[in-house]
Design an enzyme around this catalytic site. Structure first.
Site, PDB file in Angstrom:
ATOM      1  CG  HIS A 128      -3.257  17.576 -64.050  1.00  0.00           C
ATOM      2  ND1 HIS A 128      -3.494  17.197 -65.342  1.00  0.00           N
ATOM      3  CD2 HIS A 128      -1.978  18.060 -64.030  1.00  0.00           C
ATOM      4  CE1 HIS A 128      -2.417  17.437 -66.083  1.00  0.00           C
ATOM      5  NE2 HIS A 128      -1.481  17.957 -65.313  1.00  0.00           N
ATOM      6  CG  HIS A 147     -10.049  18.966 -71.079  1.00  0.00           C
ATOM      7  ND1 HIS A 147      -9.382  20.021 -71.645  1.00  0.00           N
ATOM      8  CD2 HIS A 147      -9.116  18.058 -70.723  1.00  0.00           C
ATOM      9  CE1 HIS A 147      -8.090  19.746 -71.651  1.00  0.00           C
ATOM     10  NE2 HIS A 147      -7.899  18.570 -71.091  1.00  0.00           N
ATOM     11  CG  ASP A 180      -7.511  11.323 -66.487  1.00  0.00           C
ATOM     12  OD1 ASP A 180      -6.529  10.631 -66.783  1.00  0.00           O
ATOM     13  OD2 ASP A 180      -7.439  12.542 -66.282  1.00  0.00           O
TER      14      ASP A 180
HETATM   15  N1  CMC Z   1     -18.684  17.002 -63.094  1.00  0.00           N
HETATM   16  C1  CMC Z   1     -19.754  17.818 -62.878  1.00  0.00           C
HETATM   17  N2  CMC Z   1     -19.791  19.079 -63.331  1.00  0.00           N
HETATM   18  C2  CMC Z   1     -18.739  19.522 -64.003  1.00  0.00           C
HETATM   19  C3  CMC Z   1     -17.614  18.720 -64.262  1.00  0.00           C
HETATM   20  C4  CMC Z   1     -17.627  17.423 -63.764  1.00  0.00           C
HETATM   21  N3  CMC Z   1     -16.583  16.632 -63.949  1.00  0.00           N
HETATM   22  N4  CMC Z   1     -16.708  19.433 -64.946  1.00  0.00           N
HETATM   23  C5  CMC Z   1     -17.234  20.640 -65.131  1.00  0.00           C
HETATM   24  N5  CMC Z   1     -18.461  20.691 -64.563  1.00  0.00           N
HETATM   25  C6  CMC Z   1     -19.361  21.826 -64.538  1.00  0.00           C
HETATM   26  C7  CMC Z   1     -18.960  22.783 -63.412  1.00  0.00           C
HETATM   27  O1  CMC Z   1     -19.602  22.451 -62.205  1.00  0.00           O
HETATM   28  C8  CMC Z   1     -19.386  24.113 -63.971  1.00  0.00           C
HETATM   29  O2  CMC Z   1     -20.767  24.234 -63.824  1.00  0.00           O
HETATM   30  P1  CMC Z   1     -21.441  25.641 -63.434  1.00  0.00           P
HETATM   31  O3  CMC Z   1     -21.087  26.555 -64.573  1.00  0.00           O
HETATM   32  O4  CMC Z   1     -22.893  25.324 -63.307  1.00  0.00           O
HETATM   33  O5  CMC Z   1     -20.792  26.054 -62.163  1.00  0.00           O
HETATM   34  C9  CMC Z   1     -19.098  23.985 -65.463  1.00  0.00           C
HETATM   35  O6  CMC Z   1     -19.178  22.576 -65.749  1.00  0.00           O
HETATM   36  C10 CMC Z   1     -17.726  24.492 -65.860  1.00  0.00           C
HETATM   37  O7  CMC Z   1     -16.772  23.774 -65.068  1.00  0.00           O
HETATM   38  P2  CMC Z   1     -15.427  24.370 -64.488  1.00  0.00           P
HETATM   39  O8  CMC Z   1     -15.071  23.617 -63.250  1.00  0.00           O
HETATM   40  O9  CMC Z   1     -15.511  25.850 -64.384  1.00  0.00           O
HETATM   41  O10 CMC Z   1     -14.447  24.014 -65.639  1.00  0.00           O
HETATM   42  P3  CMC Z   1     -12.901  24.117 -65.531  1.00  0.00           P
HETATM   43  O11 CMC Z   1     -12.420  24.400 -66.903  1.00  0.00           O
HETATM   44  O12 CMC Z   1     -12.441  25.019 -64.453  1.00  0.00           O
HETATM   45  O13 CMC Z   1     -12.514  22.646 -65.030  1.00  0.00           O
HETATM   46  C11 CMC Z   1     -11.888  20.437 -64.908  1.00  0.00           C
HETATM   47  C12 CMC Z   1     -12.016  21.645 -65.822  1.00  0.00           C
HETATM   48  C13 CMC Z   1     -11.201  19.340 -65.672  1.00  0.00           C
HETATM   49  C14 CMC Z   1     -11.033  20.807 -63.687  1.00  0.00           C
HETATM   50  C15 CMC Z   1     -13.297  20.006 -64.455  1.00  0.00           C
HETATM   51  O14 CMC Z   1     -14.048  19.645 -65.587  1.00  0.00           O
HETATM   52  C16 CMC Z   1     -13.243  18.885 -63.438  1.00  0.00           C
HETATM   53  O15 CMC Z   1     -13.080  19.138 -62.245  1.00  0.00           O
HETATM   54  N6  CMC Z   1     -13.359  17.595 -63.895  1.00  0.00           N
HETATM   55  C17 CMC Z   1     -13.232  16.463 -63.012  1.00  0.00           C
HETATM   56  C18 CMC Z   1     -11.766  16.109 -62.809  1.00  0.00           C
HETATM   57  C19 CMC Z   1     -11.139  15.525 -64.056  1.00  0.00           C
HETATM   58  O16 CMC Z   1     -11.695  14.647 -64.685  1.00  0.00           O
HETATM   59  N7  CMC Z   1      -9.925  15.978 -64.367  1.00  0.00           N
HETATM   60  C20 CMC Z   1      -9.160  15.494 -65.523  1.00  0.00           C
HETATM   61  C21 CMC Z   1      -8.900  16.588 -66.480  1.00  0.00           C
HETATM   62  S1  CMC Z   1      -8.373  16.128 -68.109  1.00  0.00           S
HETATM   63  C22 CMC Z   1      -7.065  15.047 -68.094  1.00  0.00           C
HETATM   64  C23 CMC Z   1      -5.983  15.257 -67.112  1.00  0.00           C
HETATM   65  O17 CMC Z   1      -5.551  16.353 -66.820  1.00  0.00           O
HETATM   66  O18 CMC Z   1      -5.549  14.216 -66.600  1.00  0.00           O
END
Ligand code: CMC
Length: 387
Positions: A229, A275, A328
């Site tokens: 987050h 996201h 971010d």
């Molecule tokens: N790097 C590499 N792969 C990713 C990333 C990433 N940052 N984000 C998503 N993916 C991949 C993930 O591995 C998955 O692949 P697969 O289907 O092959 O397993 C697919 O994309 C779907 O990802 P998910 O984790 O199921 O998506 P989610 O909706 O649960 O997660 C998230 C959203 C924001 C937690 C995730 O994208 C993440 O961990 N990002 C990195 C942390 C980040 O930047 N957070 C800030 C969020 S937005 C602003 C805020 O809240 O401050």
């Protein structure tokens, strides 16, 4: 598919679940809207104080309302002596013990609650007063904390400066340039609100038990800290520093591509990308990227090089994974360009998001029902304790 004791299916991470209503913010694939105003419009034409008023009081402020609101915030910037005393230990807590600035901020906001005469009053009027007080005090807490971490005297708030300008002033003891104040102001607008994100949902769950504003905001801070987050703005900058360390001082495209391929093979999550809602890009990211890059161009080639590295990483993520930067990612590079210490990036997010959290707490209290979902039990079958 597991079910929650009824026929309802379990949705991991509550993805796509509509968990309640709100009139504060609309997060769509195509737009981000605060109370009817689109984010790019607000970033280009409003100030953070105007946006905070919009979120908290529900409408665009008139000239007089804005002047009154700003005056109220400025009058509430000072923090209780006991909180100051705690903040004098921030250097020791961070440098010798296990604390990071988000922990210190969380504790300080909690202690501020003990001194707030409205602390236990959940009426709409008291909630609004508390929301303004917390919003006004967070930059003071961040500023004093940073002063203590650097072993310096506290810098007093400056009544002539905006929320954004005063935040920069208190952290550094230097009057910010108009450009830096503007970039900070816009970043605060972009960070102010985002419907039922994890920290806001946390705050609403707390408010839903009829607990108080300070408790709900403290819970929001605790949830925001995580790198999935708000903590992602710090983690994104740390990741870029790791890439720089690994590839050396030049932005060699082959080395960047190799670094990224290794990250993909290791299935690393790249911080500042992806996201839960925006699958085609975060509306806030290009706005902050543009402003941050301009700041970097003014500050010097070393900062432009950082943005070029970020842009190369971004292109590989987009081309190979179709995953886009969230707010971010440019935030990390932008705050770094402005000389802000990395561990204060997420506390600065708080200095903005308090406005959104508090608006949600008020909305929850105004039309409350306890938030209490069910869980699908996956534990052992029934056993006898004595046999
Ligand atoms: N790097 C590499 N792969 C990713 C990333 C990433 N940052 N984000 C998503 N993916 C991949 C993930 O591995 C998955 O692949 P697969 O289907 O092959 O397993 C697919 O994309 C779907 O990802 P998910 O984790 O199921 O998506 P989610 O909706 O649960 O997660 C998230 C959203 C924001 C937690 C995730 O994208 C993440 O961990 N990002 C990195 C942390 C980040 O930047 N957070 C800030 C969020 S937005 C602003 C805020 O809240 O401050």
């Amino acid at each position: 598919m597991a079910t929650a004791g009824t026929e309802a299916p379990v949705v991991k991470g509550l993805e796509g679940v509509i968990a309640g209503e709100t009139a504060i913010c609309n997060v769509e694939q195509s737009a981000l809207i605060y109370r009817g105003y689109e984010i790019a419009d607000l970033a280009a034409n409003a100030t953070f104080e105007e946006v905070a008023f919009l979120l908290l009081e529900g409408h665009k402020p008139s000239k007089d309302e804005l002047a009154r609101f700003k005056k109220e915030l400025i009058a509430e910037r000072d923090i209780p002596e006991m909180v100051k005393q705690n903040l004098r230990h921030a250097g020791e807590l961070v440098n010798k013990h296990a604390a990071v600035p988000m922990d210190i901020l969380r504790t300080a906001v909690s202690v501020c609650g003990h001194f707030d005469p409205d602390c236990q009053d959940n009426s709409a009027e008291a909630n609004l007063r508390k929301a303004k007080r917390i919003l006004a005090k967070v930059p003071t807490i961040i500023g004093h904390m940073q002063n203590a971490i650097e072993g310096k005297d506290f810098v007093a708030p400056d009544a002539s400066l905006s929320h954004a300008g005063n935040l920069l002033w208190m952290m550094t003891g230097q009057k910010p340039s108009a450009e830096d104040e503007k970039v900070m102001d816009v970043s605060l607008i972009l960070y102010a609100e985002h419907d039922y994100n994890a920290s806001t949902f946390t705050a609403r769950v707390i408010a839903g038990t009829l607990a108080d504003m300070h408790g709900a905001i403290v819970g929001g801070i605790a949830a925001l800290k995580g790198p999935l987050h708000g903590g992602a703005n710090e983690a994104a900058m740390e990741m870029l520093s790791d890439i720089r360390r690994d590839i050396g001082p030049e932005n060699d495209p082959k080395k960047i591509a190799d670094w990224m391929q290794k990250a993909f093979v290791e299935k690393r999550k790249l911080m500042g990308f992806g996201h839960r809602v925006y699958k085609n890009g975060d509306h806030r990211a290009p706005i902050l990227h543009g402003l941050g890059r301009k700041a970097a161009e003014k500050r010097g080639p070393e900062f432009v090089k950082l943005f070029e590295l970020g842009e190369a990483v971004q292109k590989i993520m987009e081309d190979e994974k179709k995953i886009y930067p969230n707010v971010d990612f440019p935030c990390g590079m932008t705050y770094f360009t402005m000389g802000i210490p990395v561990p204060q990036y997420t506390p600065i997010f708080v200095a903005s998001r308090v406005s959104g959290w508090a608006a949600h707490v008020m909305e929850q209290h105004a039309n409350n029902r306890l938030i209490r979902p069910r869980a699908a039990y996956t534990g052992p079958d029934l056993m006898k304790w004595n046999g």
